[in-house]
Design a protein around this motif. Structure first.
Motif, PDB file in Angstrom:
ATOM      1  N   UNK A   1       0.875  -1.169   0.000  1.00 36.04           N
ATOM      2  CA  UNK A   1       0.000   0.000   0.000  1.00 36.04           C
ATOM      3  C   UNK A   1       0.914   1.221   0.000  1.00 36.04           C
ATOM      4  N   UNK A   2       0.992   1.869  -1.117  1.00 40.01           N
ATOM      5  CA  UNK A   2       2.010   2.911  -1.346  1.00 40.01           C
ATOM      6  C   UNK A   2       1.513   3.876  -2.424  1.00 40.01           C
ATOM      7  N   UNK A   3       1.535   5.163  -2.127  1.00 42.93           N
ATOM      8  CA  UNK A   3       1.028   6.132  -3.107  1.00 42.93           C
ATOM      9  C   UNK A   3       2.093   6.583  -4.107  1.00 42.93           C
TER      10      UNK A   3
ATOM     11  N   UNK B   1       4.155 -13.138  -5.062  1.00 41.56           N
ATOM     12  CA  UNK B   1       3.015 -12.606  -5.793  1.00 41.56           C
ATOM     13  C   UNK B   1       2.707 -11.254  -5.161  1.00 41.56           C
ATOM     14  N   UNK B   2       2.685 -10.210  -5.954  1.00 40.18           N
ATOM     15  CA  UNK B   2       2.536  -8.858  -5.418  1.00 40.18           C
ATOM     16  C   UNK B   2       1.199  -8.252  -5.820  1.00 40.18           C
ATOM     17  N   UNK B   3       0.475  -7.764  -4.819  1.00 37.09           N
ATOM     18  CA  UNK B   3      -0.718  -6.962  -5.059  1.00 37.09           C
ATOM     19  C   UNK B   3      -0.371  -5.554  -4.622  1.00 37.09           C
ATOM     20  N   UNK B   4      -0.987  -4.551  -5.241  1.00 35.73           N
ATOM     21  CA  UNK B   4      -0.670  -3.197  -4.808  1.00 35.73           C
ATOM     22  C   UNK B   4      -1.909  -2.325  -4.769  1.00 35.73           C
ATOM     23  N   UNK B   5      -1.808  -1.287  -3.957  1.00 40.90           N
ATOM     24  CA  UNK B   5      -2.881  -0.317  -3.817  1.00 40.90           C
ATOM     25  C   UNK B   5      -2.238   1.047  -3.617  1.00 40.90           C
ATOM     26  N   UNK B   6      -2.924   2.084  -4.088  1.00 38.90           N
ATOM     27  CA  UNK B   6      -2.326   3.422  -4.071  1.00 38.90           C
ATOM     28  C   UNK B   6      -2.800   4.288  -2.910  1.00 38.90           C
ATOM     29  N   UNK B   7      -3.758   3.789  -2.151  1.00 39.96           N
ATOM     30  CA  UNK B   7      -4.171   4.531  -0.951  1.00 39.96           C
ATOM     31  C   UNK B   7      -4.790   3.564   0.059  1.00 39.96           C
ATOM     32  N   UNK B   8      -5.131   4.088   1.211  1.00 38.72           N
ATOM     33  CA  UNK B   8      -5.580   3.233   2.301  1.00 38.72           C
ATOM     34  C   UNK B   8      -6.888   2.520   2.028  1.00 38.72           C
TER      35      UNK B   8
ATOM     36  N   UNK C   1       3.132  -1.325   4.343  1.00 43.37           N
ATOM     37  CA  UNK C   1       2.214  -0.196   4.479  1.00 43.37           C
ATOM     38  C   UNK C   1       2.970   1.117   4.608  1.00 43.37           C
ATOM     39  N   UNK C   2       2.869   1.932   3.579  1.00 42.45           N
ATOM     40  CA  UNK C   2       3.418   3.283   3.640  1.00 42.45           C
ATOM     41  C   UNK C   2       2.635   4.066   4.699  1.00 42.45           C
ATOM     42  N   UNK C   3       3.345   4.820   5.510  1.00 45.22           N
ATOM     43  CA  UNK C   3       2.656   5.605   6.539  1.00 45.22           C
ATOM     44  C   UNK C   3       2.119   6.926   5.981  1.00 45.22           C
ATOM     45  N   UNK C   4       2.885   7.519   5.073  1.00 44.80           N
ATOM     46  CA  UNK C   4       2.447   8.786   4.485  1.00 44.80           C
ATOM     47  C   UNK C   4       1.593   8.526   3.257  1.00 44.80           C
ATOM     48  N   UNK C   5       0.287   8.481   3.489  1.00 39.23           N
ATOM     49  CA  UNK C   5      -0.668   8.234   2.412  1.00 39.23           C
ATOM     50  C   UNK C   5      -1.692   9.366   2.397  1.00 39.23           C
ATOM     51  N   UNK C   6      -2.278   9.646   1.238  1.00 42.82           N
ATOM     52  CA  UNK C   6      -3.304  10.688   1.188  1.00 42.82           C
ATOM     53  C   UNK C   6      -4.586  10.231   1.892  1.00 42.82           C
TER      54      UNK C   6
END
Ligand code: MN
Length: 128
Positions: free
Chosen positions: A8-10, A28-35, A52-57
């Motif tokens: 989870x990384x913007x 196997x990688x899944x990704x998401x751009x926000x929380x 989990x990126x901490x700095x997310x919009x």
């Protein structure tokens, strides 16, 4: 089948780098751009580990971690917080929010995967 990891990384460059490194090691990688998207993908994919990126919009990583811990089936998945903050107390804050590990940016491509693999040990809070 390989283990799966949700990122989870913007930041697109970080997402690309982490995906590249993990896929090269057979994950196997899944990704998401926000929380919000991250929570949806986590529900759908039941990953073996979440980065989990901490700095997310909109919804920061701490809030995302707390939300993930409320979801049946995701209450024990390792969550590694990734942050570019180097503020005192960030690690403790991440652990308090439900994260099991903590890693600081910038990501070092030579050690990243082996460092992340330490977090697969369940329910062990570690500084990575
Ligand atoms: Mn970010």
């Amino acid at each position: 089948m390989g283990r799966s990891i949700l990122i989870i990384e913007d930041n697109e460059q970080n997402r690309y780098l982490v995906t590249f490194l993990l896929e090269r090691h057979g994950y196997i990688v899944h990704s998401a751009i926000d929380g919000m998207q991250g929570i949806d993908v986590a529900r759908a994919s039941s990953p073996d580990l979440i980065l989990l990126d901490i700095q997310l919009p909109a919804m920061d990583g701490y809030a995302v971690a707390r939300a993930l811990r409320q979801i049946t089936g995701l209450d024990a998945v390792p969550i590694v917080a990734v942050t570019s903050y180097a503020m005192p107390g960030d690690r403790e804050r991440a652990i308090a929010a439900g994260c099991t590990g903590y890693i600081e940016k910038p990501i070092d491509p030579t050690t990243f995967v082996s460092t992340i693999e330490l977090a697969f040990a369940p329910r062990t809070a570690v500084t990575l």
